[in-house]
Design an enzyme around this catalytic site. Structure first.
Site, PDB file in Angstrom:
ATOM      1  N   GLU A 289       0.824  -1.215   0.000  1.00 32.01           N
ATOM      2  CA  GLU A 289       0.000   0.000   0.000  1.00 32.01           C
ATOM      3  C   GLU A 289       0.853   1.258   0.000  1.00 32.01           C
ATOM      4  O   GLU A 289       0.934   1.953   1.010  1.00 32.01           O
ATOM      5  CB  GLU A 289      -0.820   0.049   1.290  1.00 32.01           C
ATOM      6  CG  GLU A 289      -1.821  -1.018   1.462  1.00 32.01           C
ATOM      7  CD  GLU A 289      -2.390  -1.046   2.869  1.00 32.01           C
ATOM      8  OE1 GLU A 289      -3.531  -1.461   3.020  1.00 32.01           O
ATOM      9  OE2 GLU A 289      -1.687  -0.643   3.829  1.00 32.01           O
ATOM     10  N   PRO A 290       1.506   1.578  -1.106  1.00 29.73           N
ATOM     11  CA  PRO A 290       2.315   2.795  -1.114  1.00 29.73           C
ATOM     12  C   PRO A 290       1.461   4.058  -1.176  1.00 29.73           C
ATOM     13  O   PRO A 290       0.480   4.115  -1.922  1.00 29.73           O
ATOM     14  CB  PRO A 290       3.124   2.641  -2.408  1.00 29.73           C
ATOM     15  CG  PRO A 290       2.283   1.776  -3.281  1.00 29.73           C
ATOM     16  CD  PRO A 290       1.540   0.850  -2.385  1.00 29.73           C
ATOM     17  N   ARG A 329       3.800  20.194   7.552  1.00 23.90           N
ATOM     18  CA  ARG A 329       4.731  19.132   7.924  1.00 23.90           C
ATOM     19  C   ARG A 329       5.998  19.618   8.633  1.00 23.90           C
ATOM     20  O   ARG A 329       6.597  18.882   9.387  1.00 23.90           O
ATOM     21  CB  ARG A 329       5.082  18.255   6.699  1.00 23.90           C
ATOM     22  CG  ARG A 329       3.847  17.538   6.151  1.00 23.90           C
ATOM     23  CD  ARG A 329       4.159  16.456   5.140  1.00 23.90           C
ATOM     24  NE  ARG A 329       4.803  15.304   5.747  1.00 23.90           N
ATOM     25  CZ  ARG A 329       6.084  15.067   5.725  1.00 23.90           C
ATOM     26  NH1 ARG A 329       6.909  15.880   5.082  1.00 23.90           N
ATOM     27  NH2 ARG A 329       6.590  14.012   6.321  1.00 23.90           N
ATOM     28  N   TYR A 333       6.444  17.839  12.088  1.00 25.95           N
ATOM     29  CA  TYR A 333       7.554  16.867  12.170  1.00 25.95           C
ATOM     30  C   TYR A 333       8.929  17.492  11.965  1.00 25.95           C
ATOM     31  O   TYR A 333       9.908  16.776  11.832  1.00 25.95           O
ATOM     32  CB  TYR A 333       7.408  15.784  11.081  1.00 25.95           C
ATOM     33  CG  TYR A 333       6.027  15.268  10.824  1.00 25.95           C
ATOM     34  CD1 TYR A 333       5.356  14.515  11.787  1.00 25.95           C
ATOM     35  CD2 TYR A 333       5.385  15.502   9.615  1.00 25.95           C
ATOM     36  CE1 TYR A 333       4.080  14.026  11.536  1.00 25.95           C
ATOM     37  CE2 TYR A 333       4.111  15.007   9.355  1.00 25.95           C
ATOM     38  CZ  TYR A 333       3.469  14.278  10.319  1.00 25.95           C
ATOM     39  OH  TYR A 333       2.220  13.794  10.065  1.00 25.95           O
ATOM     40  N   CYS A 360      -0.482  33.200  11.370  1.00 28.79           N
ATOM     41  CA  CYS A 360      -0.155  33.827  12.658  1.00 28.79           C
ATOM     42  C   CYS A 360       0.421  32.815  13.622  1.00 28.79           C
ATOM     43  O   CYS A 360      -0.259  32.356  14.549  1.00 28.79           O
ATOM     44  CB  CYS A 360      -1.398  34.473  13.244  1.00 28.79           C
ATOM     45  SG  CYS A 360      -1.797  35.946  12.351  1.00 28.79           S
ATOM     46  N   TYR A 389       0.657  14.131   1.675  1.00 22.00           N
ATOM     47  CA  TYR A 389       0.371  14.654   3.018  1.00 22.00           C
ATOM     48  C   TYR A 389       0.508  16.169   3.114  1.00 22.00           C
ATOM     49  O   TYR A 389       0.894  16.704   4.150  1.00 22.00           O
ATOM     50  CB  TYR A 389       1.248  13.955   4.072  1.00 22.00           C
ATOM     51  CG  TYR A 389       1.118  12.447   4.039  1.00 22.00           C
ATOM     52  CD1 TYR A 389      -0.064  11.826   4.420  1.00 22.00           C
ATOM     53  CD2 TYR A 389       2.168  11.640   3.596  1.00 22.00           C
ATOM     54  CE1 TYR A 389      -0.198  10.443   4.359  1.00 22.00           C
ATOM     55  CE2 TYR A 389       2.044  10.251   3.528  1.00 22.00           C
ATOM     56  CZ  TYR A 389       0.852   9.658   3.912  1.00 22.00           C
ATOM     57  OH  TYR A 389       0.723   8.296   3.851  1.00 22.00           O
TER      58      TYR A 389
END
Ligand code: LLP
Length: 430
Positions: A289-290, A329, A333, A360, A389
């Site tokens: 499932e890539p 992201r 992360y 902000c 993502y």
């Protein structure tokens, strides 16, 4: 910035599949997500060609949480892939893209009754059970709709892959799946297999995302096979389907050193075949499932530079017209990206900039420190590898509208998702 296949430079300007960034901005708006359709198709072909075996069927499911919209579903469907879906929203989108619903695999650690009913009602035939209460609900629903549903159990192999804490999924304390080291798993499997309207097919395992160590995947395969064999021996229940998840790492910046996908997939198949040789399961199919590895490098985000600012401490910012709302992201992360000034690609990169957005929040950073040519107002700035993502995790923070998505192919471009309008922002307000 690394130029991916399909990116070229003409007259100092970046082109994606022969469409210039200026043309894109002129025809649509800024900021904008841009996907190279050839890149997507080629990557799908790499998966289909290299993950195949003469010993069992193989299936590629696109993990659509990476980027979900009608058009991407139509494209992967046409190429023969299935879909990993995790919500009623993704199922609804697939249905509206006329996806063959029997090719959907429904995941999630807390699928609601409404979601499961919607899935069964609309012909989803494969459901991955995450925990011990789901199988009774699914069985009742299957009875109600007079169907037989194929189910897999998500197992946790305990393999601690080297990636960001938030995207590891097979640690012992992960919220996903059922640990194979917990003896109660055998009675759970027996209970699932005893449900009259369920076909218990086997297991699903996904060890995490953005993983570069091939051995983590290979170790997971070995563990899954060994466990499957122990289930066959202990319970006399046959395992015919193994879904090994996704998680293959991709290039975002120089710190990433991904393996060649084609080579990896061939090795992966060999490891699986070897395990099958050792354990002799009654295997029908093996699934992967890539998500990220299929779509990430195909997508970029095009921004326009507003101001630049040198702070009292000497840090120099470029401000762009998007930010954490279209790409959360870095904030989540500390993810690293590369970018270029897309109208000055070959100019000397003599300035150290931090690329910040317009939201902000001090953490609204896209790239912390990157060398670029001198930036001026209205320059176009393209961040690469935003295909996974980003759109799917976008928000309306600060009531900023979501971006349009444009697909480009061989000099042509087309809108596949409209950008939100101001009216869209208040359409649900009462
Ligand atoms: N299968 C399952 C069951 C998954 O949970 C995932 C990702 C995939 C497949 C696809 O993994 P991929 O091939 O994309 O690595 N939001 C995070 C990533 C979360 C991944 C969640 N599950 C990020 O932005 O890095």
């Amino acid at each position: 910035m690394k130029l991916f296949n399909g990116m070229t430079v003409k007259n100092n300007e970046l082109h994606v599949s022969d469409v210039s960034v200026t043309e894109l901005k002129k025809n649509y708006r800024s900021p904008l997500y841009v996907y190279d359709e050839n890149f997507i198709e080629n990557t799908c072909e790499i998966f289909l060609k290299n993950f195949s075996s003469s010993k069992f069927n193989t299936k590629i499911l696109y993990a659509s949480k990476a980027f979900s919209c009608l058009e991407i579903y139509r494209i992967v469907s046409k190429l023969g892939l299935g879909l990993d879906v995790v919500s009623i929203g993704e199922i609804f989108t697939a249905k509206n893209a006329s996806f063959d619903m029997s090719k959907l695999y429904f995941h999630g650690n807390n699928k609601t009754y409404r979601e499961l009913e919607f899935a069964v009602e609309n012909g989803v035939e494969n459901i991955i059970i995450d925990n011990d209460y789901e199988h009774e609900i699914i069985n009742d629903l299957a009875k109600k709709y007079n169907k037989k549903i194929d189910v897999l159990l998500r197992i946790n192999t305990g393999i601690d892959a080297h990636t960001h804490e938030y995207i590891k999924t097979a640690k012992d304390d992960s919220k996903f799946g059922y640990s194979i080291y917990d003896d109660k798993i055998y009675s759970l499997i027996r209970d699932i297999a005893n449900q009259s309207n369920l076909n218990f097919k086997g297991f699903h395992s996904h060890i995490g995302s953005q993983i570069f160590e091939k051995n983590s995947f290979f170790d997971a395969v070995k563990t899954v096979f060994e466990f499957s064999k122990s289930v066959e021996d202990k319970l006399n229940i046959f395992i015919s389907v193994l879904n090994l998840g996704g998680g293959f790492g991709v290039y975002y910046s120089k710190e990433d050193n991904p393996f060649s996908l084609a080579e990896f997939l061939q090795e992966y198949i060999l490891v699986i075949e070897e395990q099958q040789e050792i354990f002799g399961l009654k295997l029908e199919s093996v699934i992967i499932e890539p998500g990220r590895s299929l779509i990430c490098n195909a997508g970029s985000t095009l921004y326009t530079v507003g101001g630049t600012k040198k702070t009292y401490s000497g840090k120099e910012y470029i401000f762009v017209d998007g930010g954490m709302g279209d790409n959360p992201r870095y904030a989540l992360y500390k993810a690293k990206y590369e970018c270029c000034l897309a109208n000055k690609v070959n100019d000397k990169c003599g300035n150290l900039y931090t690329v910040a957005g317009k939201y902000c929040e001090s953490g609204d950073i896209l790239i912390n420190e990157i060398k670029l040519p001198k930036a001026e107002k209205d320059d176009l700035l393209l961040v690469s590898s935003t295909g996974a993502y980003n759109y799917s995790m976008a928000s309306n923070y600060n009531r900023i509208t979501k971006l349009p998505v444009v697909f480009v192919k061989n000099g042509k471009h087309r809108l596949v998702v409209k950008g939100e309008s101001l009216e869209d922002l208040i359409k649900n307000d009462i």
